[in-house]
Design an enzyme around this catalytic site. Structure first.
Site, PDB file in Angstrom:
ATOM      1  N   LEU A  98       0.853  -1.183   0.000  1.00 36.55           N
ATOM      2  CA  LEU A  98       0.000   0.000   0.000  1.00 36.55           C
ATOM      3  C   LEU A  98       0.891   1.236   0.000  1.00 36.55           C
ATOM      4  O   LEU A  98       1.975   1.229   0.577  1.00 36.55           O
ATOM      5  CB  LEU A  98      -0.905   0.023   1.245  1.00 36.55           C
ATOM      6  CG  LEU A  98      -1.950  -1.098   1.376  1.00 36.55           C
ATOM      7  CD1 LEU A  98      -2.701  -0.962   2.693  1.00 36.55           C
ATOM      8  CD2 LEU A  98      -2.928  -1.071   0.214  1.00 36.55           C
ATOM      9  N   ASP A  99       0.427   2.305  -0.648  1.00 33.94           N
ATOM     10  CA  ASP A  99       1.178   3.555  -0.650  1.00 33.94           C
ATOM     11  C   ASP A  99       1.422   4.031   0.782  1.00 33.94           C
ATOM     12  O   ASP A  99       0.656   3.718   1.706  1.00 33.94           O
ATOM     13  CB  ASP A  99       0.406   4.658  -1.385  1.00 33.94           C
ATOM     14  CG  ASP A  99       0.180   4.328  -2.847  1.00 33.94           C
ATOM     15  OD1 ASP A  99       0.905   3.469  -3.364  1.00 33.94           O
ATOM     16  OD2 ASP A  99      -0.713   4.943  -3.444  1.00 33.94           O
ATOM     17  N   LEU A 100       2.465   4.823   0.947  1.00 36.30           N
ATOM     18  CA  LEU A 100       2.769   5.434   2.239  1.00 36.30           C
ATOM     19  C   LEU A 100       1.550   6.116   2.834  1.00 36.30           C
ATOM     20  O   LEU A 100       1.241   5.965   4.025  1.00 36.30           O
ATOM     21  CB  LEU A 100       3.901   6.451   2.062  1.00 36.30           C
ATOM     22  CG  LEU A 100       4.192   7.365   3.256  1.00 36.30           C
ATOM     23  CD1 LEU A 100       4.996   6.610   4.295  1.00 36.30           C
ATOM     24  CD2 LEU A 100       4.936   8.615   2.811  1.00 36.30           C
TER      25      LEU A 100
END
Length: 493
Positions: A340-342
């Protein structure tokens, strides 16, 4: 892109200058904005005649491209290829039917008790001859096609070589004209030095549009009038570009390819603030929330602001993977099955061994894992549900931003439907069918998608307290036990 430069006059008065990148409404000069950086007289002597020459070459090239001779030759080649493909396909069907008949006849001959050995040999030999005849027929078809191509190819090759030569000549003239246009730019800096534009770029080859961005125009105008630069900002205004990646009213850093070599030189002699690299918020006090765990895998609810895996440059080592390896010191091979993105929160799956990891990776790749995200987006989304399907790739000049690219992009597909509308915003459920980097964020913000950036998106919209994107649900078959697993964790916003 537009820019504003705050400046100080020699008498201490503070004011500002404004500029636009490139041309505005087809004009270099617009009242209220600083002029371009190039030497006007020199450019006026070069550009009209040079552009006219390039346009004439382009017109001649296009006329040849669509000429009767080339069109007829290409049509003949296409027809020849299509007819051969159709004949070959039909022959294969016929040969396959004959092969099955021969197979049945061979079986009958071999099994027959009424026929003597010589009759069987004669019959089987005839079937073999039929098989060889089919192969010979296919060879004759291929040979006829090769001969027809041989007769057509020289004329087609001659025409294509001529077209390629015209293209090369036009590109050569364009490059020569671009070099002469670039030579009309002389770039100043704060020290009082001046250098030709081409001397600031490797190989003396600036990219197209170099020195036409808002920032160099602003700095050059300020230095020419004895104004001291104090602060500079560039922002996008209006509809996004075709590739996406820009939101109206959002601020962006200077471009790397055009302004990267240019601005450091222009600012020499001026005290400039150090760059402020992005740093995620400290999450030391927040423990990982374990949603599911057994002997083979673990599912966590990742908080926003925490990397899935450590940063490549080791600038940020804290991550979900690092914390899981600390939590399970006896499981050194623990690996995330996806990321998942930051800025995105939600459900994240990790494997405790390599076999489980490989099985999970295969399930994600083959779309056997069903994912549901929830997001709040800015504005009112048109329609109630739909599918977004357009290719994406990384913006090579502005990593990690992703852009729409119909030629070089990779397929990206997202299904969506509206959950709620409130306060000028829309809550949507998002179902990614592919797993491109920033896919949901780009598909939300781009006009070909929802046309509404996710609330708090610092890359594709406007920054906020957090990105309102959450991986809410996961469903898949356990890679070891085969049991169905369905997990949900409601969004915290």
């Amino acid at each position: 892109m537009f820019g504003v430069l705050v400046v100080e006059a020699p008498d201490g008065r503070v004011g500002f200058l404004r500029a636009f990148s490139g041309m505005l409404a087809g004009r270099w000069d617009v009242p209220g904005f600083v002029p371009p950086l190039f030497q006007r007289e020199a450019r006026e002597q070069l550009e009209p005649a040079g552009e006219a020459q390039v346009k004439r070459m382009w017109a001649r090239e296009e006329a040849f491209r669509s000429s009767d001779e080339r069109t007829a030759t290409q049509a003949a080649h296409d027809a020849l290829t299509a007819n051969h493909a159709a004949a070959r396909a039909q022959m294969r069907i016929t040969h396959e039917a004959r092969r099955k008949q021969r197979h049945a006849r061979r079986a009958e001959l071999t099994a027959s008790a009424a026929l003597d050995a010589e009759t069987k040999r004669t019959g089987l030999h005839a079937l073999d001859q039929e098989s060889r005849g089919d192969k010979a027929e296919l060879r004759r078809l291929e040979a006829a096609h090769v001969e027809a191509l041989r007769l057509l190819t020289p004329r087609r090759t001659r025409l294509e070589r001529r077209l390629r030569a015209m293209e090369r000549l036009r590109l050569f003239v364009c490059r020569a004209l671009m070099k002469r246009l670039h030579d009309t730019y002389v770039v100043p800096n704060v020290r009082g030095d001046r250098r030709p534009l081409r001397s600031l770029y490797p190989g003396g080859e600036p990219p197209s549009g170099a020195a036409d961005c808002a920032a160099p125009k602003l700095l050059a105008h300020a230095l020419a009038h004895g104004l001291r630069p104090l602060a500079l900002a560039e922002f996008w205004w209006g509809a996004p570009p075709p590739a996406g990646g820009r939101a109206s009213g959002a601020y962006y850093p200077a471009c790397k390819d055009k302004c990267g070599p240019l601005l450091p030189y222009m600012l020499e002699g001026l005290s400039v603030s150090a760059p402020r690299p992005f740093a995620p918020p400290s999450l030391a006090s927040r423990e990982l929330d374990i949603v599911f765990e057994d002997d083979w895998l673990v599912v966590v609810d990742k908080p926003e602001g925490l990397l899935s895996v450590p940063a490549k440059d080791t600038s940020v080592e804290d991550s979900v993977q690092a914390r899981l390896r600390t939590r399970y010191p006896g499981e050194p091979g623990i690996l995330l099955a996806h990321r998942l993105d930051l800025d995105t929160s939600g459900l994240l799956v990790a494997a405790k061994d390599l076999r489980t990891y490989a099985a999970l990776q295969r399930m994600f790749a083959e779309r056997h894992v069903h994912k549901r995200y929830v997001a709040w987006v800015e504005g009112t989304v048109a329609g109630e549900r739909g599918t977004i399907d357009f290719p994406m790739r990384v913006d090579l000049d502005d990593r990690p931003r992703q852009i729409h690219d119909p030629v070089h992009g990779k397929p990206a597909v997202t299904e969506w439907h509206v959950l709620e509308r409130r306060g000028g915003r829309t809550k949507v459920a998002l179902f990614p069918l592919t797993g491109r980097t920033h896919q949901l964020r780009v598909h939300a913000a781009h006009p070909l998608g929802l046309g509404a950036p996710i609330v708090g998106d610092r890359l594709y919209g406007h920054p906020g307290a957090r990105l309102h994107l959450h991986a809410e649900a996961l469903a898949f078959q356990h890679p070891v036990t085969g049991q169905p697993i369905a997990l949900e964790r409601p969004a915290p916003f």
